[in-house]
Design an enzyme around this catalytic site. Structure first.
Site, mmCIF file in Angstrom:
data_model
loop_
_atom_site.group_PDB
_atom_site.id
_atom_site.type_symbol
_atom_site.label_atom_id
_atom_site.label_comp_id
_atom_site.label_asym_id
_atom_site.label_seq_id
_atom_site.Cartn_x
_atom_site.Cartn_y
_atom_site.Cartn_z
ATOM 1 N N GLU A 439 -12.727 -17.429 -2.422
ATOM 2 C CA GLU A 439 -13.057 -17.934 -1.070
ATOM 3 C C GLU A 439 -11.886 -17.778 -0.113
ATOM 4 O O GLU A 439 -11.704 -18.586 0.802
ATOM 5 C CB GLU A 439 -13.472 -19.414 -1.106
ATOM 6 C CG GLU A 439 -14.799 -19.697 -1.713
ATOM 7 C CD GLU A 439 -15.927 -18.886 -1.127
ATOM 8 O OE1 GLU A 439 -15.827 -18.441 0.038
ATOM 9 O OE2 GLU A 439 -16.898 -18.673 -1.850
HETATM 10 C C1 LIG Z 1 -13.501 -15.733 -10.930
HETATM 11 C C2 LIG Z 1 -13.780 -15.133 -9.600
HETATM 12 C C3 LIG Z 1 -14.964 -15.450 -8.944
HETATM 13 C C4 LIG Z 1 -15.246 -14.867 -7.702
HETATM 14 N N1 LIG Z 1 -16.469 -15.101 -7.115
HETATM 15 C C5 LIG Z 1 -16.834 -14.360 -6.033
HETATM 16 C C6 LIG Z 1 -18.172 -14.398 -5.526
HETATM 17 O O1 LIG Z 1 -19.017 -15.148 -6.031
HETATM 18 N N2 LIG Z 1 -18.491 -13.579 -4.502
HETATM 19 C C7 LIG Z 1 -17.596 -12.726 -3.935
HETATM 20 O O2 LIG Z 1 -17.960 -11.993 -3.017
HETATM 21 N N3 LIG Z 1 -16.310 -12.660 -4.380
HETATM 22 C C8 LIG Z 1 -15.916 -13.455 -5.413
HETATM 23 N N4 LIG Z 1 -14.626 -13.393 -5.896
HETATM 24 C C9 LIG Z 1 -13.661 -12.531 -5.221
HETATM 25 C C10 LIG Z 1 -12.571 -13.328 -4.501
HETATM 26 O O3 LIG Z 1 -13.075 -13.954 -3.363
HETATM 27 C C11 LIG Z 1 -11.409 -12.358 -4.214
HETATM 28 O O4 LIG Z 1 -10.805 -12.072 -5.462
HETATM 29 C C12 LIG Z 1 -10.413 -12.919 -3.241
HETATM 30 O O5 LIG Z 1 -10.974 -13.038 -1.967
HETATM 31 C C13 LIG Z 1 -9.139 -12.066 -3.147
HETATM 32 O O6 LIG Z 1 -9.442 -10.702 -2.991
HETATM 33 P P1 LIG Z 1 -8.738 -9.637 -3.968
HETATM 34 O O7 LIG Z 1 -8.943 -10.105 -5.370
HETATM 35 O O8 LIG Z 1 -9.232 -8.291 -3.633
HETATM 36 O O9 LIG Z 1 -7.206 -9.744 -3.654
HETATM 37 P P2 LIG Z 1 -6.435 -8.937 -2.508
HETATM 38 O O10 LIG Z 1 -7.184 -8.999 -1.247
HETATM 39 O O11 LIG Z 1 -6.079 -7.600 -3.039
HETATM 40 O O12 LIG Z 1 -5.121 -9.813 -2.356
HETATM 41 C C14 LIG Z 1 -3.976 -9.655 -3.213
HETATM 42 C C15 LIG Z 1 -2.835 -10.512 -2.648
HETATM 43 O O13 LIG Z 1 -2.507 -10.046 -1.321
HETATM 44 C C16 LIG Z 1 -2.586 -11.103 -0.390
HETATM 45 N N5 LIG Z 1 -3.135 -10.602 0.872
HETATM 46 C C17 LIG Z 1 -4.117 -9.703 1.058
HETATM 47 N N6 LIG Z 1 -4.335 -9.506 2.366
HETATM 48 C C18 LIG Z 1 -3.483 -10.313 3.027
HETATM 49 C C19 LIG Z 1 -3.216 -10.576 4.401
HETATM 50 N N7 LIG Z 1 -3.913 -9.992 5.373
HETATM 51 N N8 LIG Z 1 -2.244 -11.469 4.707
HETATM 52 C C20 LIG Z 1 -1.556 -12.112 3.748
HETATM 53 N N9 LIG Z 1 -1.749 -11.896 2.438
HETATM 54 C C21 LIG Z 1 -2.706 -11.016 2.076
HETATM 55 C C22 LIG Z 1 -3.500 -12.132 -1.023
HETATM 56 O O14 LIG Z 1 -3.225 -13.440 -0.519
HETATM 57 C C23 LIG Z 1 -3.188 -11.983 -2.492
HETATM 58 O O15 LIG Z 1 -2.060 -12.763 -2.806
HETATM 59 C C24 LIG Z 1 -14.308 -13.997 -7.104
HETATM 60 C C25 LIG Z 1 -13.098 -13.712 -7.756
HETATM 61 C C26 LIG Z 1 -12.847 -14.249 -8.991
HETATM 62 C C27 LIG Z 1 -11.574 -13.869 -9.697
#
Ligand SMILES: Cc1cc2nc3c(=O)[nH]c(=O)nc-3n(C[C@H](O)[C@H](O)[C@H](O)COP(=O)(O)OP(=O)(O)OC[C@H]3O[C@@H](n4cnc5c(N)ncnc54)[C@H](O)[C@@H]3O)c2cc1C
Length: 598
Positions: A439
């Site tokens: 989220e």
């Molecule tokens: C168990 C689990 C359940 C989930 N359930 C759902 C679901 O039901 N539906 C759904 O759609 N998604 C779901 N997700 C996805 C989840 O919302 C994302 O993993 C999350 O939003 C982070 O995206 P990412 O993993 O691609 O990380 P990234 O976006 O790659 O981020 C990696 C790091 O970079 C930082 N970062 C990235 N961009 C910025 C920025 N602009 N400024 C500062 N820092 C930044 C982040 O804070 C993080 O520390 C789930 C994930 C997990 C692991």
């Protein structure tokens, strides 16, 4: 292994004394929310959480959901528990009466969410996302979509999901690539979504997916994303289930925690394309999805409170039983349980103080949301929405970050046994870890706080809340002779000064140097949580003093409140100036290294 006991007394205190329940009761549709009703609901929910959900939590972790031939089987016992959850009416507590819901205000349903999550967070994610999907369809769907899906989601007969993430589109949803091609009265959806919570399961006959996708001529970026309803089974005109849609789960993730919640990779359109129905207008999908995400962000903050509470109860139970060493300063005394050691007390008090502050702050956000949604007065509605918008990233980011820390302290209290899986302390730490990631990570919440919630509205709401905290100081001045309260007053006042200074600095810096401002975004979020949580704790202390002065019979509870608030003022509020320093002076070192220097 401890048994979960819902913290009903503290919830009653939050609802009846910190929140203005009479003002909630005055809102249209909430007239029946009397203290008696609140007590009865909390009591029954507490029994359900402890009796049905908590006993399944460990099996959920150990066994996990299973995938075979695209079918996900929930952990043994979950399906039956879900049936009981629906039959008892818990799925529908927050739903609107016109769709079969019970229409409880958020301040109350939030306490139930805390109970479900504390007892079994992996299970609870399913109804939580269902409520979010229901809310988005109810607000933005057509009459026909509302009639088809909302009552089934409100009752819990079907569940809902939220499909945003793709391999290349996580925090940055502008990169969403899933395609939606128009075909008659519907669209054909093709693409892959990852990490979809409860994306597939056998607990209900249908699952309603809300999916972000792009239509063929959509503009690039977030302005070209639309929202679609994609049911697992298509729904016939008479409401019965029709053909299987072209959507399936192709794998589930092996992960650190919440093993009972299947995290699915979903394939849309391996054949002709999954049939999806546009919600609202094309290209406004992200705006609609935010209806679901804002609710879900608050709920994830509450997951943080819940796991922290559960970890605290577990550690407290252990600290009372584990005998080790003798009490310091007592000559030739017996060996004692570890709760007698000052450092164990410090850890327990840290857990307790943080949990109570987080619960109170989350309730303040829910109270604003109730006014925003239900007030008949346009100004009260606007103000409720503004406060809710500001507090949402704080509750999400602060409560989840500290949930992990609190659960980690719980492991520490168990010593070596904390690192051993049988005690269960480690599960809370592993489960809590996701809450500050999904989220929107803490970094994303903090950017939202500084950019959209502070700078965009030129600090109006933030300054208004700071003024309310300063006005509370006048109330405290009247009890300046109480030694504990005068210490708390000083700590809060220093914290508010620090928050005010950091807010001014950000308002001045963001327009000219957004990078430097955003470098301090997470410390600023921490600062907000620390000070606003402290405000609630000192309010609680003042209320408690008045009860004690009036000769309450519940003196243990109110004395504990006063002591816990004092602990917060001594150990946690003094962190506020350090966070403010990091906001105002930390960006230079944060940004000092170039990539080659790392
Ligand atoms: C168990 C689990 C359940 C989930 N359930 C759902 C679901 O039901 N539906 C759904 O759609 N998604 C779901 N997700 C996805 C989840 O919302 C994302 O993993 C999350 O939003 C982070 O995206 P990412 O993993 O691609 O990380 P990234 O976006 O790659 O981020 C990696 C790091 O970079 C930082 N970062 C990235 N961009 C910025 C920025 N602009 N400024 C500062 N820092 C930044 C982040 O804070 C993080 O520390 C789930 C994930 C997990 C692991």
């Amino acid at each position: 292994m401890s048994t979960y006991a819902a913290p009903i007394r503290d919830m009653q205190f939050v609802l009846n004394e910190l929140v203005d329940l009479s003002a909630i009761r005055a809102l249209p549709g909430h007239e029946e929310v009397t203290p008696d009703l609140v007590d009865a609901v909390l009591e029954e929910a507490g029994k359900f959480a402890a009796g049905v959900l908590d006993p399944l939590n460990k099996a959920g972790d150990r066994i996990g959901a299973k995938l075979e031939n695209h079918v996900v089987t929930a952990v043994p016992g979950f399906k039956d528990a879900y049936r009981q959850f629906v039959d008892a009416g818990w799925a529908s507590v927050g739903g609107e009466p016109e769709f079969g819901g019970q229409g409880l205000p958020h301040v109350l349903s939030q306490q139930l969410s805390e109970m479900w999550n504390a007892a079994n967070m992996a299970f609870c994610l399913c109804p939580m996302l269902t409520t979010g999907a229901m809310t988005a369809i109810r607000r933005h769907g057509s009459d026909e979509q509302r009639a088809t899906y909302v009552p089934k989601l409100v009752s819990g007969e079907w569940t809902g999901t939220m499909n945003l993430t793709e391999p290349q589109a996580g925090s940055d949803l502008s990169a969403v690539r899933t395609k939606a091609t128009p075909e008659g009265d519907h669209y054909r959806i093709k693409g892959t979504k990852i990490y979809i919570t409860w994306g597939e399961h056998d607990m209900t006959p249908n699952v309603v997916h809300l999916v972000l996708a792009r239509t063929p001529d959509a503009p690039e970026g977030v302005k070209g994303i639309s929202l679609f309803i994609v049911p697992k089974f298509l729904v016939n005109a008479d409401g019965s289930l029709g053909a299987r849609n072209d959507v399936k789960c192709v794998s589930i993730e092996h992960k650190l925690g919440i093993h009972g919640s299947p995290t699915c990779v979903m394939a849309y359109g391996d054949g002709d394309g999954a049939i999806g129905y546009l919600v609202g207008e094309e290209n406004r999908g992200l705006e609609y999805m935010f209806t679901m995400m804002n609710f879900a962000r608050l709920e994830v903050g509450v997951e943080g409170v819940a796991i922290a509470e559960r970890a605290y109860q577990h550690a407290l139970d252990y600290a009372k039983q584990r005998v080790q060493g003798r009490e310091i300063g007592v000559k030739a005394g017996d060996r004692v349980s570890i709760i007698h050691h000052p450092d164990v007390r410090r850890m327990l008090m840290t857990m307790k103080a943080r949990v109570e502050a987080m619960r109170a702050l989350a309730a303040a956000a829910a109270e604003s949301l109730d006014h925003a949604l239900s007030s008949a007065d346009p100004e009260a509605k606007r103000r409720g929405q503004a406060v809710f918008d500001l507090l949402t990233p704080v509750v999400k980011g602060w409560c989840t970050e500290h949930s992990t820390l609190v659960a980690s302290i719980g492991v520490q209290i168990h010593g070596g046994m904390g690192f051993i899986e049988e005690t269960g302390a480690a599960q809370y730490m592993r489960d809590a870890r996701i809450t500050s990631i999904y989220e929107g990570t803490t970094g994303i919440q903090a950017n939202d706080l500084v950019g959209r919630k502070l700078a965009f509205e030129k600090g109006v709401t933030a300054k208004g809340l700071i003024a309310a905290m300063r006005a509370f100081d006048a109330e405290l001045a009247a009890v300046a002779d109480h030694p504990g309260l005068s210490v708390m007053r000083k700590a809060l006042s220093d914290g508010v000064d620090a928050l005010d200074a950091a807010t001014d600095w950000l308002l001045a810096t963001f327009p000219t140097n957004a990078k430097a401002a955003v470098a301090g975004a997470v410390p600023y979020l921490e600062l907000w949580g620390t000070v606003a949580g402290g405000w609630q704790m000192v309010r609680a202390a003042l209320i408690s003093k008045r009860h004690l002065d009036a000769g309450t019979t519940d003196h243990d509870f109110y004395r504990a409140k006063l002591a816990t608030a004092r602990f917060y003022a001594d150990h946690i509020l003094p962190l506020a100036p350090a966070h403010a320093h990091a906001v105002m002076h930390g960006s230079v070192s944060t940004l000092a290294l170039n990539e080659a220097m790392f």
